[in-house]
Design an enzyme around this catalytic site. Structure first.
Site, mmCIF file in Angstrom:
data_model
loop_
_atom_site.group_PDB
_atom_site.id
_atom_site.type_symbol
_atom_site.label_atom_id
_atom_site.label_comp_id
_atom_site.label_asym_id
_atom_site.label_seq_id
_atom_site.Cartn_x
_atom_site.Cartn_y
_atom_site.Cartn_z
ATOM 1 N N ALA A 16 0.870 -1.171 0.000
ATOM 2 C CA ALA A 16 0.000 0.000 0.000
ATOM 3 C C ALA A 16 0.908 1.222 0.000
ATOM 4 C CB ALA A 16 -0.871 -0.018 1.243
ATOM 5 N N GLY A 54 0.522 -4.955 0.847
ATOM 6 C CA GLY A 54 -0.680 -4.992 0.007
ATOM 7 C C GLY A 54 -0.439 -5.695 -1.324
ATOM 8 N N GLU A 95 -0.796 -9.268 -0.524
ATOM 9 C CA GLU A 95 -2.228 -9.457 -0.237
ATOM 10 C C GLU A 95 -3.049 -9.479 -1.534
ATOM 11 O OE1 GLU A 95 -2.041 -6.251 2.694
ATOM 12 O OE2 GLU A 95 -3.017 -7.589 4.130
ATOM 13 N N GLU A 100 4.565 -5.301 7.328
ATOM 14 C CA GLU A 100 3.827 -4.258 8.051
ATOM 15 C C GLU A 100 4.308 -4.033 9.477
ATOM 16 O OE1 GLU A 100 2.488 -6.376 5.952
ATOM 17 O OE2 GLU A 100 0.972 -5.380 4.736
HETATM 18 N N1 COA Z 1 4.601 3.061 -0.617
HETATM 19 C C1 COA Z 1 4.990 4.213 -1.161
HETATM 20 N N2 COA Z 1 6.121 4.338 -1.900
HETATM 21 C C2 COA Z 1 6.854 3.229 -2.093
HETATM 22 C C3 COA Z 1 6.509 1.984 -1.547
HETATM 23 C C4 COA Z 1 5.312 1.915 -0.777
HETATM 24 N N3 COA Z 1 4.872 0.774 -0.240
HETATM 25 N N4 COA Z 1 7.445 1.074 -1.896
HETATM 26 C C5 COA Z 1 8.354 1.730 -2.637
HETATM 27 N N5 COA Z 1 7.996 3.040 -2.767
HETATM 28 C C6 COA Z 1 8.710 4.101 -3.481
HETATM 29 C C7 COA Z 1 9.918 4.589 -2.726
HETATM 30 O O1 COA Z 1 9.551 5.537 -1.751
HETATM 31 C C8 COA Z 1 10.737 5.185 -3.841
HETATM 32 O O2 COA Z 1 10.180 6.449 -4.179
HETATM 33 P P1 COA Z 1 11.154 7.724 -4.462
HETATM 34 O O3 COA Z 1 12.000 7.314 -5.632
HETATM 35 O O4 COA Z 1 10.212 8.828 -4.773
HETATM 36 O O5 COA Z 1 11.951 7.913 -3.218
HETATM 37 C C9 COA Z 1 10.467 4.247 -5.008
HETATM 38 O O6 COA Z 1 9.239 3.587 -4.700
HETATM 39 C C10 COA Z 1 11.526 3.211 -5.218
HETATM 40 O O7 COA Z 1 11.718 2.494 -3.990
HETATM 41 P P2 COA Z 1 13.129 2.315 -3.265
HETATM 42 O O8 COA Z 1 12.866 2.046 -1.819
HETATM 43 O O9 COA Z 1 14.032 3.451 -3.608
HETATM 44 O O10 COA Z 1 13.663 0.995 -4.000
HETATM 45 P P3 COA Z 1 14.702 -0.058 -3.403
HETATM 46 O O11 COA Z 1 15.077 -0.941 -4.539
HETATM 47 O O12 COA Z 1 15.790 0.616 -2.649
HETATM 48 O O13 COA Z 1 13.855 -0.924 -2.321
HETATM 49 C C11 COA Z 1 11.928 -2.104 -1.523
HETATM 50 C C12 COA Z 1 12.781 -1.733 -2.733
HETATM 51 C C13 COA Z 1 10.672 -2.820 -2.056
HETATM 52 C C14 COA Z 1 12.712 -3.056 -0.615
HETATM 53 C C15 COA Z 1 11.530 -0.833 -0.740
HETATM 54 O O14 COA Z 1 10.976 0.083 -1.655
HETATM 55 C C16 COA Z 1 10.515 -1.052 0.347
HETATM 56 O O15 COA Z 1 10.863 -1.587 1.398
HETATM 57 N N6 COA Z 1 9.240 -0.627 0.143
HETATM 58 C C17 COA Z 1 8.220 -0.677 1.147
HETATM 59 C C18 COA Z 1 7.714 -2.069 1.332
HETATM 60 C C19 COA Z 1 6.661 -2.106 2.413
HETATM 61 O O16 COA Z 1 6.932 -1.887 3.588
HETATM 62 N N7 COA Z 1 5.433 -2.401 2.017
HETATM 63 C C20 COA Z 1 4.338 -2.552 2.917
HETATM 64 C C21 COA Z 1 3.549 -1.330 3.012
HETATM 65 S S1 COA Z 1 2.211 -1.501 4.156
#
Ligand code: COA
Length: 260
Positions: free
Chosen positions: A66, A112, A115, A135
């Site tokens: 999400a 999400g 999910e 989460e």
């Molecule tokens: N919500 C909002 N933005 C998200 C996102 C999320 N769940 N997951 C990734 N993004 C965004 C990042 O903020 C980043 O945006 P920016 O370029 O404007 O800063 C972009 O997507 C790229 O992500 P980034 O984190 O730079 O890539 P990465 O390769 O370093 O890491 C992940 C990849 C998937 C490990 C990391 O993005 C992450 O941990 N995301 C969140 C996962 C999460 O907790 N999901 C559950 C949400 S309830």
């Protein structure tokens, strides 16, 4: 119909819905959820759509969760409403669709995103995929059905560990857990899903719809799945598809199902 955050296209009786926010790793915001609902509903009502495939845009993520930026300031009521709306519009909606839904997981399926994949009827993944419900690392729990569907799919102990650790598993482990049915390369992911969809499409849509309802009945509180199956089995005997399927078999030819 054109959308801002998703792409929906139909070809060979398959509607493919692609979540298209690659710069945000296809994170689900409110607009995406509303558009997903609209596209899924349209595809489900469309007689020409026999299977729906959901995938993510780009080569890195299916859906990375999400959209955290959208709910970071929410209070408790807003959080509950967010989960309620999402589950109704998209997650429960997908699970109960009468058209088969395949999740083609093409990278990160987190929060999400996992999910969403779990709400689909089954999952196929590319070998770069990673799965997790992170989460609790954000101080919250899965809110789009993750605490319910993950144990259903992989068992309680494994789900407890995945949710408590907030860790990710790779495709080998996902396959081993039964979370995904098949793993392939990224290039072969959609072709494999389309091949499976084509196989599904050759069968009776009416019977498939009945089978989805009967299978789902097993997971509904207070519902006796065996009774639902009996009733649905009996109902099939009144359909044109049943007449065609059995007649074609006895005449040693391939059935052409009218879908009624
Ligand atoms: N919500 C909002 N933005 C998200 C996102 C999320 N769940 N997951 C990734 N993004 C965004 C990042 O903020 C980043 O945006 P920016 O370029 O404007 O800063 C972009 O997507 C790229 O992500 P980034 O984190 O730079 O890539 P990465 O390769 O370093 O890491 C992940 C990849 C998937 C490990 C990391 O993005 C992450 O941990 N995301 C969140 C996962 C999460 O907790 N999901 C559950 C949400 S309830």
């Amino acid at each position: 119909m054109s959308y801002n955050t998703i792409i929906s296209k139909i070809e060979n009786n398959i509607t493919t819905i692609t979540i298209n926010r690659p710069k945000k790793l296809n994170a689900l915001n409110q607009e995406t959820l509303a558009e997903l609902h609209e596209a899924l509903n349209t595809a489900d009502k469309d007689k020409n759509t026999k299977v729906i495939i959901i995938t993510g845009s780009g080569e890195k993520a299916f859906v990375a969760g999400a959209d955290i930026s959208e709910f970071a300031d929410y209070n408790s009521e807003e959080g509950t409403a967010l989960a309620n709306k999402g589950q109704t519009l998209v997650f429960d909606f997908i699970e109960n669709l009468t058209t088969p839904v395949i999740a083609a997981v093409n990278g990160f399926a987190l929060g999400g995103g996992l999910e969403l994949a779990m709400a689909a009827h089954f999952r196929v993944a590319s070998d770069n995929s990673k799965f997790g419900l992170p989460e609790v690392s954000l101080g919250v729990i899965p809110g789009y059905g993750g605490t319910q569907r993950l144990p259903q799919l992989i068992g309680k102990g494994r789900a407890m560990e995945m949710i408590m650790t907030a860790g990710m598993i790779d495709t080998n482990q996902a396959l081993n857990y039964g979370l995904v049915n098949h793993v392939t390369t990224l290039d072969e992911l959609l072709p494999l899903c389309e091949k499976i969809a084509a196989k599904i499409s050759r069968n009776s849509t009416v019977a498939i719809t009945a089978a989805i309802k009967a299978i789902n009945a097993n997971y509904k509180d207070g519902v006796n799945g065996f009774n639902i199956e009996m009733q649905a089995f009996g109902n099939c005997f009144n359909t044109k598809d049943f007449k065609e399927g059995t007649t074609a078999f006895l005449q040693k030819r391939k059935a052409t199902f009218p879908g009624e």
